[in-house]
Design a protein around this motif. Structure first.
Motif, PDB file in Angstrom:
ATOM      1  N   GLY A 131     -56.809 -28.075 -40.878  1.00 22.08           N
ATOM      2  CA  GLY A 131     -58.142 -28.596 -41.125  1.00 22.08           C
ATOM      3  C   GLY A 131     -58.991 -28.665 -39.866  1.00 22.08           C
ATOM      4  N   ARG A 150     -62.390 -26.507 -39.285  1.00 24.70           N
ATOM      5  CA  ARG A 150     -63.656 -27.230 -39.393  1.00 24.70           C
ATOM      6  C   ARG A 150     -63.963 -28.131 -38.202  1.00 24.70           C
ATOM      7  N   TYR A 192     -63.811 -31.901 -40.118  1.00 23.01           N
ATOM      8  CA  TYR A 192     -62.740 -32.102 -41.109  1.00 23.01           C
ATOM      9  C   TYR A 192     -62.665 -33.563 -41.541  1.00 23.01           C
ATOM     10  N   LYS A 216     -64.200 -35.153 -44.829  1.00 26.83           N
ATOM     11  CA  LYS A 216     -63.577 -35.125 -46.153  1.00 26.83           C
ATOM     12  C   LYS A 216     -63.214 -36.522 -46.642  1.00 26.83           C
ATOM     13  N   TYR A 217     -63.074 -37.460 -45.703  1.00 27.63           N
ATOM     14  CA  TYR A 217     -62.700 -38.813 -46.099  1.00 27.63           C
ATOM     15  C   TYR A 217     -63.845 -39.558 -46.779  1.00 27.63           C
ATOM     16  N   GLU A 256     -66.095 -37.845 -48.753  1.00 28.30           N
ATOM     17  CA  GLU A 256     -66.582 -36.957 -49.808  1.00 28.30           C
ATOM     18  C   GLU A 256     -65.857 -37.277 -51.108  1.00 28.30           C
ATOM     19  N   ASN A 314     -59.105 -42.011 -49.909  1.00 29.67           N
ATOM     20  CA  ASN A 314     -58.843 -40.740 -49.238  1.00 29.67           C
ATOM     21  C   ASN A 314     -57.902 -40.906 -48.054  1.00 29.67           C
ATOM     22  N   GLU A 326     -55.764 -26.630 -49.070  1.00 28.62           N
ATOM     23  CA  GLU A 326     -56.857 -27.577 -49.269  1.00 28.62           C
ATOM     24  C   GLU A 326     -57.554 -27.892 -47.958  1.00 28.62           C
ATOM     25  N   ALA A 327     -56.782 -28.049 -46.879  1.00 31.77           N
ATOM     26  CA  ALA A 327     -57.371 -28.382 -45.581  1.00 31.77           C
ATOM     27  C   ALA A 327     -58.224 -27.242 -45.036  1.00 31.77           C
ATOM     28  N   ILE A 330     -61.395 -26.049 -48.304  1.00 27.26           N
ATOM     29  CA  ILE A 330     -62.013 -27.015 -49.206  1.00 27.26           C
ATOM     30  C   ILE A 330     -63.471 -26.669 -49.495  1.00 27.26           C
ATOM     31  N   LYS A 331     -64.232 -26.266 -48.464  1.00 29.87           N
ATOM     32  CA  LYS A 331     -65.639 -25.918 -48.702  1.00 29.87           C
ATOM     33  C   LYS A 331     -65.763 -24.576 -49.409  1.00 29.87           C
TER      34      LYS A 331
END
Length: 283
Positions: free
Chosen positions: A151, A155, A159, A162-163, A165, A174, A240-241, A244-245
């Motif tokens: 991640g 990013r 990264y 994401k916590y 989102e 998250n 996923e890491a 994700i986008k």
């Protein structure tokens, strides 16, 4: 009595000294490690090294024997990694996912097939490496480090976004999710392998040679499944890491084109060739 003396409401420190079972301890300075786990782990690692050397020492154009087996395993792991991480990002992660899968697979099967208990130690007994919670926790923590690395590499500090989102309200959930991932990975593997060996051990004592055989065969199957589950989830977390986008964007793009096709196809003047062209955008 010594154990009960430590269970008091005033001083909880003796609880840290409680131990379950007997172990062969090695001391490395001030560090105390489980010797029997290292012995069986080195045995599994040795088998993997021998198989790798045997498969690559004299590579044939038409693979046979151990080369054929290892190429089949590599192809299977490559497809698994590609399906979970994605076509663009999967290649650097094939060695990591493959190592996890093969180590867990051979460790689980070594506990089901090899008569470890016939080898006597000064203290404790030999068993599958994954029969020890320390091994499964170490593998789970390695997986956590891998998907955090993936991640941050993809990013950067972004990264951490994401916590919060899709909404900052989910921040505690998250964060908790990242703690539950290694817990579920480690305890699932440890619990299944330990339970399988305990059931087989009890049945061998009660009804040897007859009833244990089907249970042992079932144990081989579940051991392979546990290796596959662990490796697949590790690849899913890394995917996923990293993506994700990209996955959200692809999902939105697909929905957009589906709506375009639906509304435009209502037009009788639109030819079938145009419809096929738009559908091709979704592939």
């Amino acid at each position: 009595m010594h154990m009960l003396d430590g269970l008091n409401i005033i001083n909880f420190l003796p609880l840290a000294a409680l131990d379950v079972g007997h172990h062969l301890y090695w001391r490395l300075g001030n560090l105390q490690i489980h010797g029997q786990v290292f012995l069986t782990s080195w045995f599994v690692i040795g088998l993997l090294l021998i198989a790798a050397i045997g498969a690559t020492r004299n590579v044939q154009r038409i693979p046979r024997g151990i080369q054929n087996l290892m190429e089949y395993a590599l192809e299977y792991i490559r497809n698994l990694t590609k399906d979970q991480i994605g076509e663009k990002e999967y290649r650097p992660w094939v060695p990591f996912i493959g190592t996890l899968f093969l180590f867990i697979f051979l460790s689980n099967w070594s506990g089901a097939l090899l008569p470890w208990k016939l080898i006597h130690l000064p203290s404790g007994e030999l068993a599958a490496p994954t029969n020890d919670i320390n091994t499964t926790v170490a593998l789970a923590l390695l997986t956590s480090l891998a998907y955090f690395y993936a991640g941050f590499r993809k990013r950067g500090l972004g990264y951490l976004a994401k916590y919060i989102e899709p909404t900052p309200i989910l921040l505690p959930i998250n964060i908790l999710e990242d703690f539950t991932k290694p817990l579920s990975l480690s305890f699932r593997l440890f619990g299944n392998i330990l339970a399988d060996e305990l059931v087989v051990g009890v049945l061998v004592l009660l009804v040897p040679f007859i009833i244990p055989m089907p249970v042992m065969l079932l144990g081989l199957f579940t051991s392979a499944i546990q290796a596959l589950v662990f490796a697949t989830l590790a690849a899913v977390y890394i995917g996923e890491a990293e993506n994700i986008k990209d996955r959200v964007k692809a999902h939105l793009d697909k929905d957009f084109w589906n709506q375009i096709i639906y509304f435009i196809s209502k037009d009788e003047n639109l030819t079938k060739a145009h419809i096929k062209y738009l559908e091709g955008k979704l592939i």
